[in-house]
Write an enzyme that holds these catalytic residues in place. Structure first.
Site, PDB file in Angstrom:
ATOM      1  N   CYS A 155      56.195  77.716  88.410  1.00  0.00           N
ATOM      2  CA  CYS A 155      57.530  77.963  88.898  1.00  0.00           C
ATOM      3  C   CYS A 155      57.546  77.148  89.966  1.00  0.00           C
ATOM      4  CB  CYS A 155      57.653  79.400  89.389  1.00  0.00           C
ATOM      5  SG  CYS A 155      59.254  79.853  89.952  1.00  0.00           S
ATOM      6  N   TYR A 202      57.550  66.193  78.075  1.00  0.00           N
ATOM      7  CA  TYR A 202      56.382  66.889  78.050  1.00  0.00           C
ATOM      8  C   TYR A 202      56.269  68.203  76.738  1.00  0.00           C
ATOM      9  CZ  TYR A 202      55.241  64.833  82.537  1.00  0.00           C
ATOM     10  OH  TYR A 202      54.580  63.974  83.724  1.00  0.00           O
ATOM     11  N   HIS A 242      44.897  66.822  86.958  1.00  0.00           N
ATOM     12  CA  HIS A 242      46.078  66.399  86.684  1.00  0.00           C
ATOM     13  C   HIS A 242      47.170  67.568  86.068  1.00  0.00           C
ATOM     14  CE1 HIS A 242      45.954  61.748  87.285  1.00  0.00           C
ATOM     15  NE2 HIS A 242      45.624  62.500  88.498  1.00  0.00           N
ATOM     16  N   SER A 294      41.728  53.574  83.203  1.00  0.00           N
ATOM     17  CA  SER A 294      41.926  52.153  83.640  1.00  0.00           C
ATOM     18  C   SER A 294      41.785  51.893  85.387  1.00  0.00           C
ATOM     19  CB  SER A 294      43.518  51.830  83.267  1.00  0.00           C
ATOM     20  OG  SER A 294      44.344  52.596  84.110  1.00  0.00           O
ATOM     21  N   CYS A 331      59.415  85.547  89.705  1.00  0.00           N
ATOM     22  CA  CYS A 331      60.510  85.708  90.706  1.00  0.00           C
ATOM     23  C   CYS A 331      62.083  85.535  89.993  1.00  0.00           C
ATOM     24  CB  CYS A 331      60.499  84.520  91.832  1.00  0.00           C
ATOM     25  SG  CYS A 331      60.642  83.007  91.092  1.00  0.00           S
TER      26      CYS A 331
END
Ligand code: OAD
Length: 231
Positions: free
Chosen positions: A114, A53, A106, A174, A136
């Protein structure tokens, strides 16, 4: 006609230089979905997934919207009714072109999430598994994208938009991935006209009343011009 709902997929960003998933040489020919786009893959090898990513985030940051993105932004600005874009894309090219009503079903590469407490923040250009959550402090940072086996975002809102649509248009997808692949049927059953704009017939092409085939940068501006001329 009062409301147009548009679904976009990787094909609309192809001419901006961002690879699609299932075309020849696409992302899923080079990476295994199980490794980079599932919660299990992330649990097994978070560094591999973050690397995948990070590369896509850096590529998207360098990309510019093309004529198809610009045409949809023009449609939203000039059409007398409502225009809503539901995108499966995690790039920010619709916003970069000026579209405002964009739903990222998406998720987006621009976001970090997190995995432990659900807190969201802006993703840095490069994320690493060691990054701590600012809320956190757990080292559980992940890209805020939806993986296979996870529920896409904003689904209730999206079904409602589809039920209110007079026209549903699918661009550059698609038709392989649900629930997005079911949107045309859902909109049609609720009374919408349906149109597919894609390089080639999608796998669910028969769910559309009309289709036009060609490059998004050509057929999307043409279609937008026709809609605005009609209104
Ligand atoms: P795909 O790669 O499955 O499909 C892209 C579609 O765009 C194909 O039908 C191509 O023919 C078409 N296409 C390619 N170039 C085009 C161009 N220049 N103009 C118009 N059409 C063009 O991508 P998606 O359908 O977006 O999800 O994939 C759906 C989801 O599967 C993605 O959001 C992603 C992926 O796995 C997740 O990662 C959860």
């Amino acid at each position: 006609m009062r409301k147009i709902v548009i679904l976009t997929g990787a094909g609309i960003s192809a001419e901006s230089g961002l690879g699609t998933f299932r075309d020849e040489g696409g992302l899923w020919a080079r990476h295994r979905i199980e490794d980079v786009a599932t919660p299990e893959g992330f649990a097994r090898d978070p560094a591999l997934v973050q690397g995948f990513y990070n590369a896509r985030r850096m590529q998207a940051a360098k990309a510019a919207p093309n004529a198809a993105h610009h045409a949809l932004a023009r449609l939203e600005a000039e059409f007398a009714g409502a225009v809503v874009i539901v995108t499966q894309n995690v790039d920010g090219l619709h916003e970069a072109a000026g579209s405002r009503a964009v739903i990222h079903m998406h998720g987006t590469l621009a976001g970090a999430l997190c995995a432990d407490c659900g807190h969201r923040w802006d993703a840095p250009p490069e994320m690493s598994p060691a990054h701590a959550c600012p809320a956190c402090a757990m080292p559980a940072a992940r890209p805020d994208v939806v993986w296979f086996g996870e529920m896409p975002y904003f689904m209730e809102e999206i079904w409602t938009h589809l039920e209110e649509a007079d026209l549903f248009v699918s661009i550059g997808t698609s038709g392989n991935v649900y629930p997005a692949a079911a949107f045309a049927q859902h909109a049609m059953r609720a009374g919408a006209d349906t149109l597919e704009l894609n390089l080639e017939p999608s796998v669910n092409a028969r769910d559309f009343a009309q289709a036009r085939h060609g490059k998004a940068s050509e057929i999307v501006p043409q279609w937008v011009q026709e809609i605005l001329a009609r209104a």
